[in-house]
Scaffold this motif. Structure first.
Motif, PDB file in Angstrom:
ATOM      1  N   LEU A  17     -56.276  18.650 -76.659  1.00 27.84           N
ATOM      2  CA  LEU A  17     -57.191  17.569 -77.162  1.00 27.84           C
ATOM      3  C   LEU A  17     -56.509  16.380 -77.755  1.00 27.84           C
ATOM      4  N   MET A  18     -55.038  16.922 -78.288  1.00 27.10           N
ATOM      5  CA  MET A  18     -54.266  15.903 -78.995  1.00 27.10           C
ATOM      6  C   MET A  18     -53.579  15.035 -77.824  1.00 27.10           C
ATOM      7  N   GLU A  19     -53.240  15.644 -76.776  1.00 24.38           N
ATOM      8  CA  GLU A  19     -52.650  14.944 -75.588  1.00 24.38           C
ATOM      9  C   GLU A  19     -53.386  14.103 -75.153  1.00 24.38           C
ATOM     10  N   MET A  20     -54.587  14.172 -74.840  1.00 22.76           N
ATOM     11  CA  MET A  20     -55.653  13.124 -74.278  1.00 22.76           C
ATOM     12  C   MET A  20     -55.704  11.829 -74.986  1.00 22.76           C
ATOM     13  N   GLY A  21     -55.912  10.970 -74.160  1.00 23.69           N
ATOM     14  CA  GLY A  21     -55.843   9.473 -74.446  1.00 23.69           C
ATOM     15  C   GLY A  21     -57.250   8.770 -74.322  1.00 23.69           C
ATOM     16  N   HIS A  22     -57.278   7.588 -74.466  1.00 29.10           N
ATOM     17  CA  HIS A  22     -58.748   7.118 -74.621  1.00 29.10           C
ATOM     18  C   HIS A  22     -59.024   6.874 -73.060  1.00 29.10           C
ATOM     19  N   LYS A 138     -63.010  10.784 -74.108  1.00 28.07           N
ATOM     20  CA  LYS A 138     -62.323  10.614 -75.429  1.00 28.07           C
ATOM     21  C   LYS A 138     -62.530   9.217 -75.775  1.00 28.07           C
ATOM     22  N   GLY A 139     -62.578   8.952 -76.877  1.00 27.52           N
ATOM     23  CA  GLY A 139     -62.736   7.730 -77.406  1.00 27.52           C
ATOM     24  C   GLY A 139     -61.217   7.421 -78.268  1.00 27.52           C
TER      25      GLY A 139
END
Length: 142
Positions: A17-22, A138-139
């Protein structure tokens, strides 16, 4: 263990979840979904159902407000009389965290599989509800 992080969120899932980008997408997959064969990154969440995972994830995960429909569901296959009750649970959880106006996209089964293949990650759950799969885009944190 850390304070305030629900125990249902494994360290591996929090890292993803932290690695994911917009604009990146994550799939919460029901027990029937071909998660292992489609995933670029597979997170096992055996023994858990999607509503409680969704609730925990949305505590930290912003949905994309720059797209019309930041949530996608696998639409019922034509001719299948099933009516997924779990979608109302999803709507309630998402409304609580992202607001009443959040729109859901209904995606054909095979298009959903294609989106899952290109998703940042797939979370394999033990959800038994038919058509329980959901994609979150993800926003950004404002």
């Amino acid at each position: 263990m850390l304070k305030g992080i629900p125990a249902i969120l494994s360290p591996e899932l929090m890292k993803i979840l932290m690695e994911m980008g917009h604009g990146d997408e994550i799939v919460l997959a029901d027990g029937n979904f071909p998660s292992a064969s489609l995933a670029r990154r597979l997170i096992r969440s055996d023994g858990h159902n999607i509503p409680e995972l969704l609730e925990a994830i949305l505590t930290f995960f912003p949905l994309d407000t720059y797209v019309e429909k930041p949530v996608a569901l696998m639409q019922v296959v034509p001719g299948d009389p099933h009516s997924p009750l779990i979608w109302e649970q999803y709507r309630s959880i998402i409304n609580k965290h992202a607001g009443q106006g959040t729109q859901f996209e209904m995606v054909d089964r095979f298009e959903f599989y294609g989106r899952a293949k290109s998703a940042y990650a797939i979370v394999a759950t033990s959800e038994s509800a038919l058509y329980g799969n959901i994609i979150l885009k993800k926003g950004v944190i404002k």
